[in-house]
Design a protein around this motif. Structure first.
Motif, PDB file in Angstrom:
ATOM      1  N   ASP A   1      14.350   1.119   1.897  1.00 53.80           N
ATOM      2  CA  ASP A   1      14.367   2.426   2.572  1.00 53.80           C
ATOM      3  C   ASP A   1      14.657   3.564   1.589  1.00 53.80           C
ATOM      4  OD1 ASP A   1      17.023   2.020   2.017  1.00 53.80           O
ATOM      5  OD2 ASP A   1      17.735   2.252   4.079  1.00 53.80           O
ATOM      6  N   ALA A   2      14.572   3.265   0.297  1.00 52.63           N
ATOM      7  CA  ALA A   2      14.804   4.287  -0.721  1.00 52.63           C
ATOM      8  C   ALA A   2      13.733   5.372  -0.624  1.00 52.63           C
ATOM      9  CB  ALA A   2      14.791   3.668  -2.111  1.00 52.63           C
ATOM     10  N   SER A   3      14.084   6.571  -1.012  1.00 52.83           N
ATOM     11  CA  SER A   3      13.133   7.678  -0.983  1.00 52.83           C
ATOM     12  C   SER A   3      12.153   7.555  -2.147  1.00 52.83           C
ATOM     13  CB  SER A   3      13.881   9.004  -1.081  1.00 52.83           C
ATOM     14  OG  SER A   3      14.491   9.146  -2.365  1.00 52.83           O
ATOM     15  N   ALA A   4      11.083   8.331  -2.089  1.00 51.17           N
ATOM     16  CA  ALA A   4      10.098   8.325  -3.169  1.00 51.17           C
ATOM     17  C   ALA A   4      10.738   8.748  -4.488  1.00 51.17           C
ATOM     18  CB  ALA A   4       8.944   9.260  -2.819  1.00 51.17           C
TER      19      ALA A   4
ATOM     20  N   THR B   1       8.244  -7.360 -19.814  1.00 52.31           N
ATOM     21  CA  THR B   1       8.130  -6.887 -18.434  1.00 52.31           C
ATOM     22  C   THR B   1       9.499  -6.911 -17.768  1.00 52.31           C
ATOM     23  OG1 THR B   1       5.849  -7.652 -18.187  1.00 52.31           O
ATOM     24  CG2 THR B   1       7.108  -7.329 -16.169  1.00 52.31           C
ATOM     25  N   ARG B   2       9.852  -5.814 -17.124  1.00 53.24           N
ATOM     26  CA  ARG B   2      11.125  -5.715 -16.418  1.00 53.24           C
ATOM     27  C   ARG B   2      10.888  -5.906 -14.922  1.00 53.24           C
ATOM     28  NH1 ARG B   2      15.116  -4.966 -20.307  1.00 53.24           N
ATOM     29  NH2 ARG B   2      16.328  -3.695 -18.855  1.00 53.24           N
ATOM     30  N   VAL B   3      11.879  -6.456 -14.243  1.00 56.11           N
ATOM     31  CA  VAL B   3      11.758  -6.695 -12.804  1.00 56.11           C
ATOM     32  C   VAL B   3      12.778  -5.870 -12.038  1.00 56.11           C
ATOM     33  CG1 VAL B   3      11.941  -8.395 -10.946  1.00 56.11           C
ATOM     34  CG2 VAL B   3      10.849  -9.026 -13.107  1.00 56.11           C
ATOM     35  N   LEU B   4      12.284  -5.131 -11.054  1.00 53.96           N
ATOM     36  CA  LEU B   4      13.126  -4.356 -10.151  1.00 53.96           C
ATOM     37  C   LEU B   4      12.975  -4.966  -8.773  1.00 53.96           C
ATOM     38  CD1 LEU B   4      14.920  -1.849  -9.662  1.00 53.96           C
ATOM     39  CD2 LEU B   4      12.813  -0.529  -9.340  1.00 53.96           C
ATOM     40  N   VAL B   5      14.051  -5.526  -8.254  1.00 56.33           N
ATOM     41  CA  VAL B   5      14.007  -6.263  -6.997  1.00 56.33           C
ATOM     42  C   VAL B   5      13.995  -5.314  -5.805  1.00 56.33           C
ATOM     43  CG1 VAL B   5      15.306  -7.833  -5.506  1.00 56.33           C
ATOM     44  CG2 VAL B   5      15.113  -8.294  -7.953  1.00 56.33           C
ATOM     45  N   LEU B   6      13.151  -5.631  -4.833  1.00 59.18           N
ATOM     46  CA  LEU B   6      13.097  -4.890  -3.579  1.00 59.18           C
ATOM     47  C   LEU B   6      13.741  -5.722  -2.487  1.00 59.18           C
ATOM     48  CD1 LEU B   6       9.405  -3.626  -3.669  1.00 59.18           C
ATOM     49  CD2 LEU B   6      11.447  -2.231  -3.950  1.00 59.18           C
ATOM     50  N   THR B   7      14.621  -5.130  -1.714  1.00 58.04           N
ATOM     51  CA  THR B   7      15.272  -5.882  -0.651  1.00 58.04           C
ATOM     52  C   THR B   7      15.539  -4.989   0.552  1.00 58.04           C
ATOM     53  OG1 THR B   7      17.190  -7.252  -0.089  1.00 58.04           O
ATOM     54  CG2 THR B   7      17.571  -5.409  -1.562  1.00 58.04           C
ATOM     55  N   THR B   8      15.641  -5.606   1.708  1.00 66.74           N
ATOM     56  CA  THR B   8      15.935  -4.872   2.936  1.00 66.74           C
ATOM     57  C   THR B   8      17.432  -4.700   3.121  1.00 66.74           C
ATOM     58  OG1 THR B   8      13.949  -5.806   3.958  1.00 66.74           O
ATOM     59  CG2 THR B   8      15.556  -4.805   5.437  1.00 66.74           C
ATOM     60  N   PHE B   9      18.193  -5.678   2.635  1.00 64.72           N
ATOM     61  CA  PHE B   9      19.644  -5.667   2.829  1.00 64.72           C
ATOM     62  C   PHE B   9      20.372  -5.559   1.498  1.00 64.72           C
ATOM     63  CE2 PHE B   9      17.620  -8.367   6.047  1.00 64.72           C
ATOM     64  CZ  PHE B   9      17.898  -7.618   7.173  1.00 64.72           C
ATOM     65  N   ASP B  10      21.413  -4.732   1.444  1.00 62.52           N
ATOM     66  CA  ASP B  10      22.110  -4.528   0.181  1.00 62.52           C
ATOM     67  C   ASP B  10      23.070  -5.657  -0.163  1.00 62.52           C
ATOM     68  OD1 ASP B  10      24.114  -4.058   1.982  1.00 62.52           O
ATOM     69  OD2 ASP B  10      24.588  -2.035   1.301  1.00 62.52           O
ATOM     70  N   LEU B  11      23.282  -6.596   0.739  1.00 62.03           N
ATOM     71  CA  LEU B  11      24.134  -7.745   0.421  1.00 62.03           C
ATOM     72  C   LEU B  11      23.383  -9.059   0.644  1.00 62.03           C
ATOM     73  CD1 LEU B  11      27.730  -6.804   1.610  1.00 62.03           C
ATOM     74  CD2 LEU B  11      26.862  -7.087  -0.691  1.00 62.03           C
TER      75      LEU B  11
ATOM     76  N   GLN C   1       0.824  -1.208   0.000  1.00 66.07           N
ATOM     77  CA  GLN C   1       0.000   0.000   0.000  1.00 66.07           C
ATOM     78  C   GLN C   1       0.859   1.259   0.000  1.00 66.07           C
ATOM     79  OE1 GLN C   1      -2.570  -0.563   3.408  1.00 66.07           O
ATOM     80  NE2 GLN C   1      -4.078  -1.727   2.221  1.00 66.07           N
ATOM     81  N   GLY C   2       1.945   1.238   0.776  1.00 71.64           N
ATOM     82  CA  GLY C   2       2.832   2.400   0.824  1.00 71.64           C
ATOM     83  C   GLY C   2       3.476   2.686  -0.523  1.00 71.64           C
ATOM     84  N   LEU C   3       3.970   1.623  -1.182  1.00 72.98           N
ATOM     85  CA  LEU C   3       4.580   1.787  -2.496  1.00 72.98           C
ATOM     86  C   LEU C   3       3.560   2.257  -3.527  1.00 72.98           C
ATOM     87  CD1 LEU C   3       6.851  -1.393  -2.571  1.00 72.98           C
ATOM     88  CD2 LEU C   3       7.610   0.982  -2.374  1.00 72.98           C
ATOM     89  N   THR C   4       2.339   1.758  -3.396  1.00 75.31           N
ATOM     90  CA  THR C   4       1.270   2.156  -4.319  1.00 75.31           C
ATOM     91  C   THR C   4       0.987   3.646  -4.208  1.00 75.31           C
ATOM     92  OG1 THR C   4       0.232  -0.033  -4.283  1.00 75.31           O
ATOM     93  CG2 THR C   4      -1.151   1.823  -4.953  1.00 75.31           C
ATOM     94  N   VAL C   5       0.869   4.127  -2.984  1.00 76.32           N
ATOM     95  CA  VAL C   5       0.607   5.556  -2.764  1.00 76.32           C
ATOM     96  C   VAL C   5       1.738   6.410  -3.325  1.00 76.32           C
ATOM     97  CG1 VAL C   5       0.376   7.352  -1.003  1.00 76.32           C
ATOM     98  CG2 VAL C   5      -0.865   5.200  -0.750  1.00 76.32           C
TER      99      VAL C   5
END
Length: 223
Positions: free
Chosen positions: A108-111, A79-89, A17-21
């Protein structure tokens, strides 16, 4: 301006929901669907044909790596895929890049960063942050047990200049930075990049960077 259609795949409702907004508030971007896990993501990607899927890595039933592979593997898939992750490694991020993802983004990336990443990926480029992606690729290339194939044979059809450009891509440099390093026009670099991708049957710059490490052209922790 063509609207970029986005599918968000994450098992946490608040994240979806947050990403959608955030994305719907951006001009030229529209969230067309949400998926609760990998299986749902694959099904909705086929149904909705989004331009970009924001894919969480760790989800129930089917993880983001396999979901990425199923979405990007079909011949002609756009369709392209952009991965979301909490940890950069996160080791799964590396596997997702190899599976066909066009890059990754920390949760934690900004809008502004999120919108930029979506636009870059939708345009057919890859999100390659030098300070994160280069380190991730190097780290997990180092941990692979299988020996790398020698450059000759796998990438021996590249010209000397194309090989130079490929090595610089793997180091996380942008086209503009490569052009400055090699003292050539940026358009010339773009041409070299396109030829590298075609010759090696690579999807984008992310896979080109990984290819450079796996062939031994660039060594983890070095050049």
């Amino acid at each position: 301006m063509t609207t970029i259609r986005v599918l968000i795949a994450d098992d946490q409702m608040m994240v979806r929901q947050g990403l959608t907004v955030l994305l719907n508030a951006e001009p030229g971007i529209e969230v067309v669907g949400q998926a609760v896990d990998g299986i749902d993501a694959v099904a909705k990607a086929a149904e909705l044909d989004p331009d970009v899927v924001l894919m969480d890595i760790r989800m129930p039933r089917l993880g983001g790596v396999e979901a990425t592979r199923r979405i990007t593997a079909p011949v002609g898939a756009t369709t392209r895929v952009l991965v979301l992750t909490t940890f950069d490694l996160d080791e799964y991020v590396y596997e997702a890049l190899r599976a066909g993802a066009s890059g990754f983004l920390l949760k934690d990336a900004s809008a502004t960063e999120l919108a930029y990443a979506v636009r870059v990926v939708a345009a057919g480029e890859a999100v390659l942050a030098p300070n994160i992606t280069k380190r991730l690729i190097a780290e997990f290339s180092r941990e692979r047990d299988a020996p790398r194939a020698p450059l000759k044979g796998r990438a021996g059809n590249l010209t000397e200049r194309e090989t130079e450009v490929l090595a610089l891509i793997a180091q996380g440099l942008t086209n503009a930075e490569i052009a400055e390093r090699l003292v050539v026009a940026e358009q010339t670099v773009k041409t070299h990049v396109s030829r590298i991708l075609v010759k090696q049957s690579l999807r984008d710059r992310t896979q080109a960077a990984i290819f450079a490490y796996e062939t031994g052209l660039v060594r983890p922790g070095g050049s």
